[in-house]
Design an enzyme around this catalytic site. Structure first.
Site, PDB file in Angstrom:
ATOM      1  N   LYS A 176       0.839  -1.201   0.000  1.00 46.22           N
ATOM      2  CA  LYS A 176       0.000   0.000   0.000  1.00 46.22           C
ATOM      3  C   LYS A 176       0.873   1.249   0.000  1.00 46.22           C
ATOM      4  O   LYS A 176       1.962   1.237   0.571  1.00 46.22           O
ATOM      5  CB  LYS A 176      -0.898   0.034   1.245  1.00 46.22           C
ATOM      6  CG  LYS A 176      -1.591  -1.265   1.587  1.00 46.22           C
ATOM      7  CD  LYS A 176      -2.388  -1.142   2.871  1.00 46.22           C
ATOM      8  CE  LYS A 176      -2.868  -2.494   3.372  1.00 46.22           C
ATOM      9  NZ  LYS A 176      -1.788  -3.297   3.956  1.00 46.22           N
ATOM     10  N   HIS A 232      -3.415   3.487   0.648  1.00 45.15           N
ATOM     11  CA  HIS A 232      -3.534   3.077   2.044  1.00 45.15           C
ATOM     12  C   HIS A 232      -4.609   3.844   2.812  1.00 45.15           C
ATOM     13  O   HIS A 232      -5.242   3.310   3.723  1.00 45.15           O
ATOM     14  CB  HIS A 232      -2.179   3.266   2.735  1.00 45.15           C
ATOM     15  CG  HIS A 232      -2.008   2.452   3.970  1.00 45.15           C
ATOM     16  ND1 HIS A 232      -0.786   2.041   4.432  1.00 45.15           N
ATOM     17  CD2 HIS A 232      -2.898   1.950   4.859  1.00 45.15           C
ATOM     18  CE1 HIS A 232      -0.927   1.338   5.532  1.00 45.15           C
ATOM     19  NE2 HIS A 232      -2.206   1.265   5.826  1.00 45.15           N
TER      20      HIS A 232
END
Length: 259
Positions: free
Chosen positions: A60, A93
């Site tokens: 991420k 993220h």
């Protein structure tokens, strides 16, 4: 994508844990640039005796690196750490960077996928408004939205949106960080002769989610995967479903409502 993954958040020496998980049958590892263990994940896969294609790896990009060019550079760093020439799934993220940077980052990830460096692209901690932002920009929906998800925090509007739009829901913190005091957890665990962690993982699987339980303890890594030889019945599921506390049940940052 395997339906059960190993989470490695706050596991800064994750190599041993990942090797243990792969030996126990896991084939899915959830990492992130912010976790500072992508290299450990890559090293474990390389030493496991498994081929790169046998293990599904997620990473991420955190909001400080959002933006088109910064994303291209950040993903190259992750590729170098993980190895193998590609990453199976790459997520945004969190949504903290704001709409313009979120969309620029998403476009960069799509271009990296087109270049063969990523197999698929998704998001994490996205609320409905963030998902709608992608649709309004004329971009394809993400393959995955990874959110905090367990019986105490069920995020039902987000889950419903994802299911309607064929977005896979991954569940992080499925074990509620060990907050097992709820009597229903204990009752259902005794009923099935299981531990509470197995009950929570089984609930997540039966809801159609992809749970990502984290552990660095070998015995727990193994037991968390022993969830395919029993099932929760309708009464169990109803009792667990009734525990939803909404945002009050969250045990993490859960930034699904940021602008």
């Amino acid at each position: 994508m395997p339906l059960l993954g190993l989470g490695v958040y706050q596991n800064y020496s994750a190599k041993a844990s990942v090797l243990e998980a792969l030996a126990a049958g896991y084939r899915h590892v959830d990492s992130a640039q912010a976790y500072r263990n992508e290299a450990d994940v890559g090293a474990a896969v390389a030493e496991s005796g498994l081929s790169r294609e046998q293990v599904f790896i997620t990473s991420k990009i955190i909001s400080r690196d959002h933006g088109y060019e910064k994303t291209l550079a950040a993903v190259e760093k992750s590729l170098g750490k993980i190895g193998g020439g590609y990453i199976d799934l790459f997520l945004i993220h969190n949504p903290h960077a704001g709409a313009a940077l979120r969309l620029a980052t998403y476009r960069a990830l799509l271009d990296l996928r087109a270049a063969g460096k990523l197999r698929d692209v998704g998001v994490s901690n996205y609320g409905v408004k963030h998902l709608e932002e992608i649709r309004a920009a004329g971009l394809e929906p993400p393959a995955v939205n990874q959110i905090e998800l367990h019986p105490l925090c069920q995020q039902k509007p987000i889950v419903a949106y994802c299911q309607k739009n064929a977005i896979v829901v991954q569940a992080y913190t499925p074990l509620i960080r060990g907050n097992f005091d709820e009597p229903a957890f204990q009752d259902i665990a005794r009923k099935h002769g299981r531990d509470v962690a197995q009950i929570l993982i089984r609930w997540s699987l039966q809801k159609g989610f992809v749970p990502l339980p984290k552990s660095a303890t070998p015995s727990r890594i193994y037991s968390n995967a022993q969830v395919y030889d029993f099932a929760l019945d309708e009464d169990d599921m109803k009792r667990l479903d009734a525990l939803d506390r909404g945002a009050a049940g969250s045990v993490t940052w859960n930034p699904v409502d940021v602008d």
